[in-house]
Design a protein around this motif. Structure first.
Motif, PDB file in Angstrom:
ATOM      1  N   ARG A  45       0.832  -1.203   0.000  1.00  0.00           N
ATOM      2  CA  ARG A  45       0.000   0.000   0.000  1.00  0.00           C
ATOM      3  C   ARG A  45       0.865   1.250   0.000  1.00  0.00           C
ATOM      4  N   ASP A  46       1.881   1.294   0.856  1.00  0.00           N
ATOM      5  CA  ASP A  46       2.749   2.465   0.931  1.00  0.00           C
ATOM      6  C   ASP A  46       3.494   2.697  -0.381  1.00  0.00           C
ATOM      7  N   LEU A  47       3.951   1.622  -1.013  1.00  0.00           N
ATOM      8  CA  LEU A  47       4.652   1.759  -2.289  1.00  0.00           C
ATOM      9  C   LEU A  47       3.727   2.289  -3.377  1.00  0.00           C
ATOM     10  N   VAL A  48       2.521   1.744  -3.452  1.00  0.00           N
ATOM     11  CA  VAL A  48       1.565   2.193  -4.458  1.00  0.00           C
ATOM     12  C   VAL A  48       1.197   3.653  -4.212  1.00  0.00           C
ATOM     13  N   ASP A  49       0.950   4.022  -2.962  1.00  0.00           N
ATOM     14  CA  ASP A  49       0.640   5.416  -2.638  1.00  0.00           C
ATOM     15  C   ASP A  49       1.789   6.340  -3.042  1.00  0.00           C
ATOM     16  N   ILE A  51       4.074   5.815  -5.386  1.00  0.00           N
ATOM     17  CA  ILE A  51       4.170   5.881  -6.843  1.00  0.00           C
ATOM     18  C   ILE A  51       3.126   6.838  -7.410  1.00  0.00           C
ATOM     19  N   PHE A  52       1.900   6.760  -6.909  1.00  0.00           N
ATOM     20  CA  PHE A  52       0.865   7.673  -7.394  1.00  0.00           C
ATOM     21  C   PHE A  52       1.161   9.115  -6.996  1.00  0.00           C
ATOM     22  N   ALA A  53       1.689   9.330  -5.792  1.00  0.00           N
ATOM     23  CA  ALA A  53       2.049  10.686  -5.371  1.00  0.00           C
ATOM     24  C   ALA A  53       3.139  11.246  -6.275  1.00  0.00           C
ATOM     25  N   TRP A  54       4.114  10.423  -6.624  1.00  0.00           N
ATOM     26  CA  TRP A  54       5.185  10.846  -7.527  1.00  0.00           C
ATOM     27  C   TRP A  54       4.609  11.171  -8.909  1.00  0.00           C
ATOM     28  N   LYS A  55       3.724  10.305  -9.408  1.00  0.00           N
ATOM     29  CA  LYS A  55       3.129  10.514 -10.724  1.00  0.00           C
ATOM     30  C   LYS A  55       2.346  11.823 -10.781  1.00  0.00           C
ATOM     31  N   GLU A  56       1.673  12.159  -9.681  1.00  0.00           N
ATOM     32  CA  GLU A  56       0.873  13.380  -9.617  1.00  0.00           C
ATOM     33  C   GLU A  56       1.718  14.624  -9.300  1.00  0.00           C
ATOM     34  N   GLY A  57       3.016  14.420  -9.101  1.00  0.00           N
ATOM     35  CA  GLY A  57       3.906  15.542  -8.825  1.00  0.00           C
ATOM     36  C   GLY A  57       3.928  15.988  -7.382  1.00  0.00           C
ATOM     37  N   ALA A  58       3.336  15.191  -6.497  1.00  0.00           N
ATOM     38  CA  ALA A  58       3.272  15.557  -5.079  1.00  0.00           C
ATOM     39  C   ALA A  58       4.581  15.299  -4.345  1.00  0.00           C
ATOM     40  N   ALA A  66      14.070   7.279  -2.384  1.00  0.00           N
ATOM     41  CA  ALA A  66      14.389   6.994  -0.989  1.00  0.00           C
ATOM     42  C   ALA A  66      13.391   5.996  -0.392  1.00  0.00           C
ATOM     43  N   ARG A  67      12.113   6.170  -0.722  1.00  0.00           N
ATOM     44  CA  ARG A  67      11.088   5.245  -0.219  1.00  0.00           C
ATOM     45  C   ARG A  67      11.295   3.842  -0.794  1.00  0.00           C
ATOM     46  N   LEU A  68      11.622   3.770  -2.067  1.00  0.00           N
ATOM     47  CA  LEU A  68      11.874   2.464  -2.678  1.00  0.00           C
ATOM     48  C   LEU A  68      13.093   1.814  -2.048  1.00  0.00           C
ATOM     49  N   ARG A  69      14.137   2.573  -1.855  1.00  0.00           N
ATOM     50  CA  ARG A  69      15.349   2.017  -1.243  1.00  0.00           C
ATOM     51  C   ARG A  69      15.106   1.591   0.195  1.00  0.00           C
ATOM     52  N   GLY A  70      14.161   2.221   0.868  1.00  0.00           N
ATOM     53  CA  GLY A  70      13.825   1.846   2.226  1.00  0.00           C
ATOM     54  C   GLY A  70      13.185   0.480   2.323  1.00  0.00           C
TER      55      GLY A  70
END
Length: 72
Positions: A45-49, A51-58, A66-70
């Motif tokens: 859930r956190d990864l999907v959230d 990715i969508f935040a990144w896609k939306e420019g948030a 950093a989140r992926l590496r975590g």
């Protein structure tokens, strides 16, 4: 095409044999739980959230990375 769960059996239609989509989900959750010490579905859930935040420019690229590496 072999079943997407990795069992190498061939479904007659679709991507999975019956029930094997849940096998894949359970495997992904277990791998993430082992890597992070957190329940796997929550990590998904956190990864999907993220990715969508990144896609939306948030969030910027660096935060997503950093989140992926975590996780891994």
């Amino acid at each position: 095409m072999p079943c997407e769960c990795g069992c190498q059996e061939n479904p007659s239609r679709g991507d999975f044999l019956p029930g094997h989509d849940q096998r894949l989900r359970a495997d992904l959750e277990a791998r993430l739980a082992q890597a992070t010490g957190r329940r796997g579905l929550l990590v998904i859930r956190d990864l999907v959230d993220s990715i969508f935040a990144w896609k939306e420019g948030a969030i910027p690229d660096a935060v997503l990375l950093a989140r992926l590496r975590g996780v891994i």
